[in-house]
Scaffold this motif. Structure first.
Motif, short mmCIF file in Angstrom:
data_model
loop_
_atom_site.label_atom_id
_atom_site.label_comp_id
_atom_site.label_asym_id
_atom_site.label_seq_id
_atom_site.Cartn_x
_atom_site.Cartn_y
_atom_site.Cartn_z
N UNK A 8 -100.20 -48.41 -55.15
CA UNK A 8 -99.17 -49.19 -54.47
C UNK A 8 -99.80 -49.97 -53.33
N UNK A 9 -99.03 -50.88 -52.77
CA UNK A 9 -99.52 -51.66 -51.63
C UNK A 9 -99.71 -50.75 -50.42
N UNK A 10 -100.47 -51.22 -49.47
CA UNK A 10 -100.70 -50.47 -48.24
C UNK A 10 -99.39 -50.22 -47.50
N UNK A 11 -98.50 -51.18 -47.56
CA UNK A 11 -97.19 -51.06 -46.91
C UNK A 11 -96.42 -49.86 -47.44
N UNK A 12 -96.48 -49.63 -48.75
CA UNK A 12 -95.79 -48.49 -49.36
C UNK A 12 -96.61 -47.21 -49.16
N UNK A 13 -97.93 -47.29 -49.29
CA UNK A 13 -98.79 -46.12 -49.17
C UNK A 13 -98.66 -45.44 -47.82
N UNK A 14 -98.44 -46.20 -46.76
CA UNK A 14 -98.32 -45.58 -45.44
C UNK A 14 -97.00 -44.84 -45.25
N UNK A 15 -96.10 -44.90 -46.24
CA UNK A 15 -94.83 -44.16 -46.20
C UNK A 15 -95.00 -42.71 -46.67
N UNK A 16 -96.16 -42.38 -47.23
CA UNK A 16 -96.43 -41.03 -47.70
C UNK A 16 -96.22 -40.04 -46.55
N UNK A 17 -95.38 -39.04 -46.76
CA UNK A 17 -95.08 -38.05 -45.73
C UNK A 17 -93.90 -38.41 -44.84
N UNK A 18 -93.45 -39.66 -44.90
CA UNK A 18 -92.32 -40.08 -44.06
C UNK A 18 -90.99 -39.68 -44.68
N UNK A 19 -89.96 -39.68 -43.85
CA UNK A 19 -88.61 -39.35 -44.28
C UNK A 19 -87.76 -40.61 -44.28
N UNK A 20 -86.96 -40.76 -45.34
CA UNK A 20 -86.04 -41.88 -45.46
C UNK A 20 -84.73 -41.40 -46.06
N UNK A 21 -83.81 -42.32 -46.27
CA UNK A 21 -82.48 -42.01 -46.80
C UNK A 21 -82.28 -42.69 -48.14
N UNK A 22 -81.77 -41.95 -49.12
CA UNK A 22 -81.48 -42.53 -50.43
C UNK A 22 -80.32 -43.51 -50.28
N UNK A 23 -80.54 -44.75 -50.75
CA UNK A 23 -79.54 -45.79 -50.67
C UNK A 23 -78.87 -46.08 -52.00
N UNK A 24 -79.62 -45.89 -53.10
CA UNK A 24 -79.10 -46.26 -54.42
C UNK A 24 -80.02 -45.68 -55.49
N UNK A 25 -79.63 -45.86 -56.75
CA UNK A 25 -80.43 -45.46 -57.89
C UNK A 25 -80.96 -46.69 -58.60
N UNK A 26 -82.04 -46.53 -59.38
CA UNK A 26 -82.64 -47.66 -60.10
C UNK A 26 -83.12 -47.16 -61.46
N UNK A 27 -82.75 -47.87 -62.52
CA UNK A 27 -83.32 -47.57 -63.84
C UNK A 27 -84.77 -48.03 -63.83
N UNK A 28 -85.67 -47.18 -64.28
CA UNK A 28 -87.09 -47.52 -64.20
C UNK A 28 -87.65 -48.09 -65.50
N UNK A 29 -87.68 -47.31 -66.56
CA UNK A 29 -88.30 -47.77 -67.80
C UNK A 29 -87.41 -47.55 -69.02
N UNK A 30 -86.14 -47.56 -68.80
CA UNK A 30 -85.21 -47.35 -69.89
C UNK A 30 -84.78 -45.91 -70.07
N UNK A 31 -85.62 -44.97 -69.64
CA UNK A 31 -85.26 -43.56 -69.78
C UNK A 31 -85.31 -42.81 -68.45
N UNK A 32 -85.97 -43.38 -67.47
CA UNK A 32 -86.09 -42.72 -66.17
C UNK A 32 -85.20 -43.35 -65.13
#
Length: 64
Positions: A16-40
Motif C-alpha cells: 500500500x502507499x505510505x499514507x495507508x501504511x502509517x495507519x498500521x496500529x492506529x484506531x479508526x471508526x467503521x463508516x461503511x462496507x465495500x464489496x471487494x472482489x465479488x465474494x469478499x
C-alpha cells in the motif's frame, strides 16, 4: 463488525502507499462496507484526521 465500531489496523495484506501504511496500529471508526472482489466484503475506516480508506475484514480488529 458494525458501522460506528472502533477498530485497530492490525496488518496489511497487500503493498500500500505510505499514507495507508502509517495507519498500521492506529484506531479508526467503521463508516461503511465495500464489496471487494465479488465474494469478499471490506470496510471503510475513517481516522481522527478525517482520512478514510478501506481494509479487508482480516486486516482489522474491534477495539473494546
Amino acid at each position: 463488525m458494525e458501522v460506528g465500531q472502533k477498530v485497530r489496523i492490525r496488518r496489511l495484506r497487500d503493498r500500500v502507499s505510505e499514507l495507508v501504511a502509517k495507519r498500521l496500529g492506529q484506531v479508526g471508526t467503521i463508516q461503511d462496507y465495500k464489496m471487494t472482489d465479488g465474494s469478499g466484503v471490506g470496510v471503510l475506516v475513517q481516522f481522527e484526521d478525517k482520512f478514510a480508506t478501506w481494509f479487508f475484514d482480516d486486516e482489522i480488529e474491534v477495539v473494546q
